[in-house]
Design a protein around this motif. Structure first.
Motif, PDB file in Angstrom:
ATOM      1  N   PHE A  67       0.834  -1.197   0.000  1.00  0.00           N
ATOM      2  CA  PHE A  67       0.000   0.000   0.000  1.00  0.00           C
ATOM      3  C   PHE A  67       0.869   1.248   0.000  1.00  0.00           C
ATOM      4  CE2 PHE A  67      -2.163   3.528   1.985  1.00  0.00           C
ATOM      5  CZ  PHE A  67      -3.387   3.538   1.351  1.00  0.00           C
ATOM      6  N   ARG A  68       1.834   1.326   0.912  1.00  0.00           N
ATOM      7  CA  ARG A  68       2.702   2.510   1.009  1.00  0.00           C
ATOM      8  C   ARG A  68       3.495   2.714  -0.282  1.00  0.00           C
ATOM      9  NH1 ARG A  68       3.753  -0.019   5.645  1.00  0.00           N
ATOM     10  NH2 ARG A  68       5.910  -0.423   5.075  1.00  0.00           N
ATOM     11  N   ARG A  69       4.032   1.625  -0.819  1.00  0.00           N
ATOM     12  CA  ARG A  69       4.826   1.722  -2.051  1.00  0.00           C
ATOM     13  C   ARG A  69       3.959   2.209  -3.204  1.00  0.00           C
ATOM     14  NH1 ARG A  69       5.454  -1.514  -6.206  1.00  0.00           N
ATOM     15  NH2 ARG A  69       4.342  -3.223  -5.211  1.00  0.00           N
ATOM     16  N   ASN A  70       2.772   1.626  -3.356  1.00  0.00           N
ATOM     17  CA  ASN A  70       1.888   2.038  -4.444  1.00  0.00           C
ATOM     18  C   ASN A  70       1.420   3.478  -4.286  1.00  0.00           C
ATOM     19  OD1 ASN A  70       1.660  -0.062  -6.390  1.00  0.00           O
ATOM     20  ND2 ASN A  70       0.527  -1.273  -4.898  1.00  0.00           N
ATOM     21  N   LEU A  71       1.097   3.897  -3.061  1.00  0.00           N
ATOM     22  CA  LEU A  71       0.676   5.275  -2.839  1.00  0.00           C
ATOM     23  C   LEU A  71       1.808   6.240  -3.188  1.00  0.00           C
ATOM     24  CD1 LEU A  71      -1.466   7.290  -1.890  1.00  0.00           C
ATOM     25  CD2 LEU A  71      -0.568   6.984   0.446  1.00  0.00           C
ATOM     26  N   TYR A  72       3.019   5.918  -2.736  1.00  0.00           N
ATOM     27  CA  TYR A  72       4.171   6.764  -3.019  1.00  0.00           C
ATOM     28  C   TYR A  72       4.445   6.835  -4.525  1.00  0.00           C
ATOM     29  CZ  TYR A  72       8.970   8.389  -3.254  1.00  0.00           C
ATOM     30  OH  TYR A  72      10.120   9.077  -3.582  1.00  0.00           O
ATOM     31  N   LEU A  73       4.427   5.697  -5.191  1.00  0.00           N
ATOM     32  CA  LEU A  73       4.716   5.689  -6.630  1.00  0.00           C
ATOM     33  C   LEU A  73       3.597   6.345  -7.431  1.00  0.00           C
ATOM     34  CD1 LEU A  73       6.431   2.209  -6.966  1.00  0.00           C
ATOM     35  CD2 LEU A  73       7.514   4.476  -6.964  1.00  0.00           C
ATOM     36  N   PHE A  74       2.352   6.232  -6.972  1.00  0.00           N
ATOM     37  CA  PHE A  74       1.243   6.955  -7.585  1.00  0.00           C
ATOM     38  C   PHE A  74       1.515   8.460  -7.487  1.00  0.00           C
ATOM     39  CE2 PHE A  74      -2.791   9.169  -7.518  1.00  0.00           C
ATOM     40  CZ  PHE A  74      -3.575   8.512  -8.446  1.00  0.00           C
ATOM     41  N   PHE A  75       1.862   8.911  -6.303  1.00  0.00           N
ATOM     42  CA  PHE A  75       2.161  10.322  -6.064  1.00  0.00           C
ATOM     43  C   PHE A  75       3.327  10.794  -6.942  1.00  0.00           C
ATOM     44  CE2 PHE A  75       4.772  13.302  -3.504  1.00  0.00           C
ATOM     45  CZ  PHE A  75       3.905  14.388  -3.499  1.00  0.00           C
ATOM     46  N   LYS A  76       4.376  10.002  -6.966  1.00  0.00           N
ATOM     47  CA  LYS A  76       5.563  10.353  -7.741  1.00  0.00           C
ATOM     48  C   LYS A  76       5.245  10.423  -9.242  1.00  0.00           C
ATOM     49  CE  LYS A  76      10.433   9.145  -7.747  1.00  0.00           C
ATOM     50  NZ  LYS A  76      11.442   8.188  -7.269  1.00  0.00           N
TER      51      LYS A  76
END
Length: 156
Positions: A67-76
């Motif tokens: 979840f954290r990785r996907n949220l961060y990469l979505f944001f990026k």
């Protein structure tokens, strides 16, 4: 081709730092992720005026690594699309918790685009895939000449 080596090396090193950050158990905290997102915005939007609004207190839910990785990469990916395509000089980033949802909104004042049109790049497809992987909903509001708003909502 030789001129590409420094850029590729920088991107590779950046990706490796992100991987190391995400697998570190000390970073299993939403506040730390929000701080990383703020730092990433500072680095990526260095020549663009932006605001970053996020809760000052801990968002009250536990998240897993994916979840954290996907949220961060979505944001990026949102930021990367702004840098590459928008020609924006102002960006607003807002993260909030509302009831049982986490909401991320990224707004720019750039050139906008037609979201119904098919594009050859992978940026929009990556956003859609990550939103689906998290079980969230993404909405893009954009019009040529009027900037772009990306809204992402996910149940927590």
């Amino acid at each position: 081709r030789l001129r590409e080596i420094p850029r590729i090396a920088r991107l590779t090193a950046e990706s490796m730092r992100d991987i190391v950050w995400f697998i570190n158990p000390e970073n299993d905290d939403m506040n730390k992720l929000l701080a990383k997102m703020r730092d990433t915005a500072n680095l990526m939007l260095d020549s663009i005026d932006f605001t970053f609004t996020a809760p000052e207190v801990s968002i009250s839910f536990e998240t897993d690594l994916d979840f954290r990785r996907n949220l961060y990469l979505f944001f990026k990916e949102c930021l990367q699309n702004i840098i590459k395509h928008s020609q924006a000089n102002k960006v607003g980033i807002e993260i909030q918790q509302a009831e049982s949802c986490l909401q991320l909104q990224v707004v720019d004042n750039g050139v906008g685009f037609d979201p119904s049109q098919e594009y050859s790049g992978s940026g929009l497809k990556n956003l859609q895939r990550r939103a689906a992987d998290m079980g969230g909903e993404m909405q893009i509001i954009s019009e040529k000449g009027k900037g772009t708003t990306v809204m992402f909502t996910v149940r927590i």
